[in-house]
Structure formats: structure tokens, C-alpha cells
Motif scaffolding. Sequence first.
Motif, short mmCIF file in Angstrom:
data_model
loop_
_atom_site.label_atom_id
_atom_site.label_comp_id
_atom_site.label_asym_id
_atom_site.label_seq_id
_atom_site.Cartn_x
_atom_site.Cartn_y
_atom_site.Cartn_z
N HIS A 75 52.34 0.81 54.78
CA HIS A 75 51.27 1.33 53.92
C HIS A 75 50.24 0.24 53.62
O HIS A 75 49.03 0.46 53.73
N THR A 129 47.70 6.75 59.33
CA THR A 129 49.08 6.25 59.30
C THR A 129 50.00 7.19 60.06
O THR A 129 50.83 6.74 60.86
N GLU A 188 56.49 0.33 52.57
CA GLU A 188 55.45 -0.34 51.79
C GLU A 188 54.65 -1.32 52.65
O GLU A 188 53.43 -1.45 52.50
N SER A 245 46.49 0.17 55.01
CA SER A 245 45.49 0.19 53.94
C SER A 245 44.48 -0.94 54.11
O SER A 245 43.26 -0.71 54.02
#
Length: 185
Positions: A15, A38, A12, A19
Motif C-alpha cells: 500500500h 494496486t 502495508e 501510494s
Amino acid sequence: VEKPNPAQQLAEMIHEGVSDLAEQVIGHDYERFQAFVTCIGLFVLLNNLIGLVVGLIPGVETPTAQPFVPLGIAVLTFLYYNYHGLRVQGPIGYLKHFAGPLWWLTPLMFPIEIVSHLARMMSLTIRLYANMFASDLMTLVAFSLIPLAIPSGFLALHAMVSVIQAFVFMLLSMIYLSMAVAQEH
């Protein structure tokens, strides 16, 4: 109370970080490209970090210290951003991107832009290959000449170079994507 899963937390964090960066660099519709950048970043990072483990075995190098691995990733990135540039802008709109700002400069700008785009593959390849090769070589030389305590610093340096090179490769991929899919408003 459920115990947090460290692997999920790490995923997470990655990510979220990618992001945020992709939103800033690519801008509108960045979500479409986030999985690609990614994967590129993680692939390069993991291949770079393999050198920490296998780099100490004589004759075994970091995968990205072999020229064909960075070249393969660079070619994939080149094809990916050009495909999406064509998809988003259409063939005519994407070719206008190569033509330059003034119609009478097109015969000069078009070849320069083509060479520039092809040089991006070479740039990505050489940057990653040369840095990881040099990092492997420094670590190997340090371990063969000096006792164990001092070369540990070279391992830390190798880890830092690995992270930085993966970040740079991922960031440049985002920049190339943003330039390919940018539309004038």
C-alpha cells in the motif's frame, strides 16, 4: 507486546509503495485511483507468478501467457482511464485533449490521438503476453534439456520477469490515468 502479523506488514508495504508511486505519477487526487492500480498490479503479479508453479506441468501455461487475459486487463484499464478522464474534465474538455494544441491541427490530431489511445490497449496486451509467453517457453525448454540445478536460474529469471511486467503494467496504467485526468492550470 503483540507479535506483528507478516501478512499485514506485507499489505502495508505494498500500500505504501503504490501510494508513493501513484502520488508521484498521478499527482493530485491520486488516492481515488490507488485501489484500481494496486489491484491491477497484484492481479498481474499473481497471474505471472502462477507460471512458476504450474509452468512446469506440460500443457499448462501462465494465465498471462494466454492473449485473452492481458487483453481483458488492458481493455479494463482503457475503459477506466477514459471514464475518469470524461468524469474529471467533462466531455468537451476531454475531447479538447484529443484535438491538439492548435485549432487548425484538429482534423489531423484527432484521428492520431484516437489511434494512439487504441494502440495503448494493444501495447499493454502484447507487452505482457509476449514477455510471459517467452519466459514460460524459456523455463520449459531449460527444464526439458538440462538437469535440475541450471534451470533453477531460469525460475529466478521467470520470477524477476513476472515482477517487472506487473510493475510496468501498473506504472503504465498510472501514466495513462494521469494524462486522462490532468487539468491545465
